[in-house]
Design an enzyme around this catalytic site. Structure first.
Site, PDB file in Angstrom:
ATOM      1  N   GLU A 141       0.854  -1.198   0.000  1.00  0.00           N
ATOM      2  CA  GLU A 141       0.000   0.000   0.000  1.00  0.00           C
ATOM      3  C   GLU A 141       0.881   1.235   0.000  1.00  0.00           C
ATOM      4  O   GLU A 141       1.760   1.387   0.862  1.00  0.00           O
ATOM      5  CB  GLU A 141      -0.919   0.016   1.216  1.00  0.00           C
ATOM      6  CG  GLU A 141      -1.852   1.222   1.237  1.00  0.00           C
ATOM      7  CD  GLU A 141      -2.828   1.226   2.399  1.00  0.00           C
ATOM      8  OE1 GLU A 141      -3.658   2.156   2.470  1.00  0.00           O
ATOM      9  OE2 GLU A 141      -2.766   0.303   3.229  1.00  0.00           O
TER      10      GLU A 141
ATOM     11  N   ASP B  29      10.156   6.600   0.277  1.00  0.00           N
ATOM     12  CA  ASP B  29       9.602   6.779  -1.060  1.00  0.00           C
ATOM     13  C   ASP B  29       9.266   5.425  -1.687  1.00  0.00           C
ATOM     14  O   ASP B  29      10.170   4.632  -2.005  1.00  0.00           O
ATOM     15  CB  ASP B  29      10.606   7.535  -1.921  1.00  0.00           C
ATOM     16  CG  ASP B  29      10.105   7.789  -3.331  1.00  0.00           C
ATOM     17  OD1 ASP B  29       8.882   7.652  -3.551  1.00  0.00           O
ATOM     18  OD2 ASP B  29      10.927   8.122  -4.198  1.00  0.00           O
TER      19      ASP B  29
ATOM     20  N   ASP C 263      -2.120  12.382  -3.188  1.00  0.00           N
ATOM     21  CA  ASP C 263      -2.248  13.838  -3.299  1.00  0.00           C
ATOM     22  C   ASP C 263      -2.701  14.204  -4.708  1.00  0.00           C
ATOM     23  O   ASP C 263      -2.094  13.790  -5.695  1.00  0.00           O
ATOM     24  CB  ASP C 263      -0.910  14.510  -2.998  1.00  0.00           C
ATOM     25  CG  ASP C 263      -1.064  16.002  -2.820  1.00  0.00           C
ATOM     26  OD1 ASP C 263      -1.279  16.688  -3.841  1.00  0.00           O
ATOM     27  OD2 ASP C 263      -0.987  16.481  -1.680  1.00  0.00           O
TER      28      ASP C 263
ATOM     29  N   ASP D  75     -10.885  11.039  -4.718  1.00  0.00           N
ATOM     30  CA  ASP D  75     -12.100  11.841  -4.662  1.00  0.00           C
ATOM     31  C   ASP D  75     -11.982  13.067  -5.569  1.00  0.00           C
ATOM     32  O   ASP D  75     -12.770  13.998  -5.448  1.00  0.00           O
ATOM     33  CB  ASP D  75     -12.407  12.271  -3.218  1.00  0.00           C
ATOM     34  CG  ASP D  75     -11.278  13.070  -2.596  1.00  0.00           C
ATOM     35  OD1 ASP D  75     -10.111  12.814  -2.938  1.00  0.00           O
ATOM     36  OD2 ASP D  75     -11.551  13.951  -1.750  1.00  0.00           O
TER      37      ASP D  75
ATOM     38  N   THR E  56     -12.870   5.610   5.277  1.00  0.00           N
ATOM     39  CA  THR E  56     -12.091   6.319   6.290  1.00  0.00           C
ATOM     40  C   THR E  56     -12.752   7.650   6.638  1.00  0.00           C
ATOM     41  O   THR E  56     -13.675   8.112   5.956  1.00  0.00           O
ATOM     42  CB  THR E  56     -10.667   6.594   5.781  1.00  0.00           C
ATOM     43  OG1 THR E  56     -10.748   7.507   4.670  1.00  0.00           O
ATOM     44  CG2 THR E  56      -9.985   5.303   5.328  1.00  0.00           C
ATOM     45  N   LYS E  57     -12.245   8.296   7.682  1.00  0.00           N
ATOM     46  CA  LYS E  57     -12.744   9.619   8.049  1.00  0.00           C
ATOM     47  C   LYS E  57     -12.497  10.613   6.914  1.00  0.00           C
ATOM     48  O   LYS E  57     -13.333  11.486   6.642  1.00  0.00           O
ATOM     49  CB  LYS E  57     -12.064  10.099   9.329  1.00  0.00           C
ATOM     50  CG  LYS E  57     -12.447   9.302  10.567  1.00  0.00           C
ATOM     51  CD  LYS E  57     -11.727   9.824  11.799  1.00  0.00           C
ATOM     52  CE  LYS E  57     -12.101   9.008  13.027  1.00  0.00           C
ATOM     53  NZ  LYS E  57     -11.368   9.466  14.232  1.00  0.00           N
ATOM     54  N   PHE E  58     -11.361  10.482   6.241  1.00  0.00           N
ATOM     55  CA  PHE E  58     -11.044  11.354   5.113  1.00  0.00           C
ATOM     56  C   PHE E  58     -12.087  11.196   4.012  1.00  0.00           C
ATOM     57  O   PHE E  58     -12.583  12.170   3.453  1.00  0.00           O
ATOM     58  CB  PHE E  58      -9.652  10.994   4.585  1.00  0.00           C
ATOM     59  CG  PHE E  58      -9.268  11.743   3.329  1.00  0.00           C
ATOM     60  CD1 PHE E  58      -8.677  12.987   3.393  1.00  0.00           C
ATOM     61  CD2 PHE E  58      -9.505  11.195   2.072  1.00  0.00           C
ATOM     62  CE1 PHE E  58      -8.328  13.678   2.244  1.00  0.00           C
ATOM     63  CE2 PHE E  58      -9.157  11.874   0.918  1.00  0.00           C
ATOM     64  CZ  PHE E  58      -8.567  13.118   1.009  1.00  0.00           C
ATOM     65  N   GLU E  59     -12.417   9.950   3.706  1.00  0.00           N
ATOM     66  CA  GLU E  59     -13.395   9.708   2.653  1.00  0.00           C
ATOM     67  C   GLU E  59     -14.777  10.185   3.059  1.00  0.00           C
ATOM     68  O   GLU E  59     -15.531  10.731   2.235  1.00  0.00           O
ATOM     69  CB  GLU E  59     -13.437   8.217   2.315  1.00  0.00           C
ATOM     70  CG  GLU E  59     -14.376   7.881   1.172  1.00  0.00           C
ATOM     71  CD  GLU E  59     -14.310   6.420   0.775  1.00  0.00           C
ATOM     72  OE1 GLU E  59     -15.053   6.027  -0.149  1.00  0.00           O
ATOM     73  OE2 GLU E  59     -13.507   5.677   1.370  1.00  0.00           O
TER      74      GLU E  59
END
Length: 249
Positions: free
Chosen positions: A76, A128, A151, A187, A228-231
């Site tokens: 991931e 990286d 990003d 998104d 997730t909370k972000f999504e």
């Protein structure tokens, strides 16, 4: 995401600056909370590894040794705060998971989640992922590569910095075994379109077929990818989330 300290740069010859190489991270500094620092101090020496050490050869890239077994392997890129990583690892104990991240608070949160759940199938790498895939991950060794919400670099002049570019997709496709899965999610609709076009141009990838696919070829969120909370925030802000799944021929 955070980036570790770098060495003193070597002197450059006169002339125009070189083109910026795409990496899997952005440079952000962030301080750990007390709880995150305790998790880092306790678990990083046992479960964490520096990508720089793997690239330098001071530590081998050796997942069977890390996990004490040979099992299907997921990599991931950008595990964020670790919610999805820990949940998917818990749901698939027969699969080993390598999470590559540079944001130290996120790494610390993931270490806490892994420890709290008693998971033994997660290794955390800081650094990286692009260089790791190019230089250390053997061809055909990965069952799945996941890139969730990279990003978006939304300004047009910055889009060349986006991670999902033809050269990188060619590299990671080569690291997948035949039949292996590339799973992308974003998104940002224009980035989803770029992801789709880049993957469509890679001859070794074929899109997953799903009756729920949109006219643009985007898929609904698979059940195995947690929200997730972000999504959830993206949904609340009316930003549609797009999943793209491809199998290596």
């Amino acid at each position: 995401m955070a980036e570790g300290p770098s060495a003193e740069p070597a002197a450059r010859p006169a002339g125009p600056p070189p083109h910026r190489e795409v990496t899997s991270f952005i440079h952000h500094r962030a301080r750990l909370t007390e709880g995150q620092q305790r998790a880092w101090d306790r678990w990083w020496p046992e479960r964490g590894r520096e990508v720089a050490d793997l690239l330098a050869g001071t530590e081998p890239y050796d997942p069977p040794a890390w996990f004490g077994r040979t099992a299907p392997l997921v990599l991931e890129i950008g595990s964020g705060m670790g919610e999805s990583t820990a949940a998917m690892a818990a749901a698939a104990p027969q699969v080993d998971h390598i999470a590559v991240e540079v944001f130290e608070p996120g790494i610390a949160q993931l270490l806490m989640r892994v420890a709290d759940a008693g998971l033994t199938n997660v290794a955390v790498l800081r650094g990286d992922a692009v260089a790791l895939l190019r230089e250390r991950v053997p061809a055909g060794s990965l069952d799945t590569v996941r890139i969730f919400f990279p990003d978006p670099w939304p300004k047009r002049r910055h889009r060349k910095r986006r991670l999902v570019q033809p050269g990188f997709v060619a590299v990671l496709t080569g690291r997948l075994r035949p039949g292996g899965l590339l799973h992308l999610a974003t998104d940002w609709t224009d980035y989803a379109t770029q992801m789709r076009d880049v993957c469509a141009a890679e001859p070794r990838l074929r899109p997953a077929r799903d009756r729920g696919a949109s006219d643009q070829g985007f898929l609904p969120r698979p059940d195995w990818r947690p929200v997730t909370k972000f999504e959830q925030r993206a949904r609340e802000e009316d930003r549609p989330v797009h999943d793209l799944l491809y199998y290596r021929e």
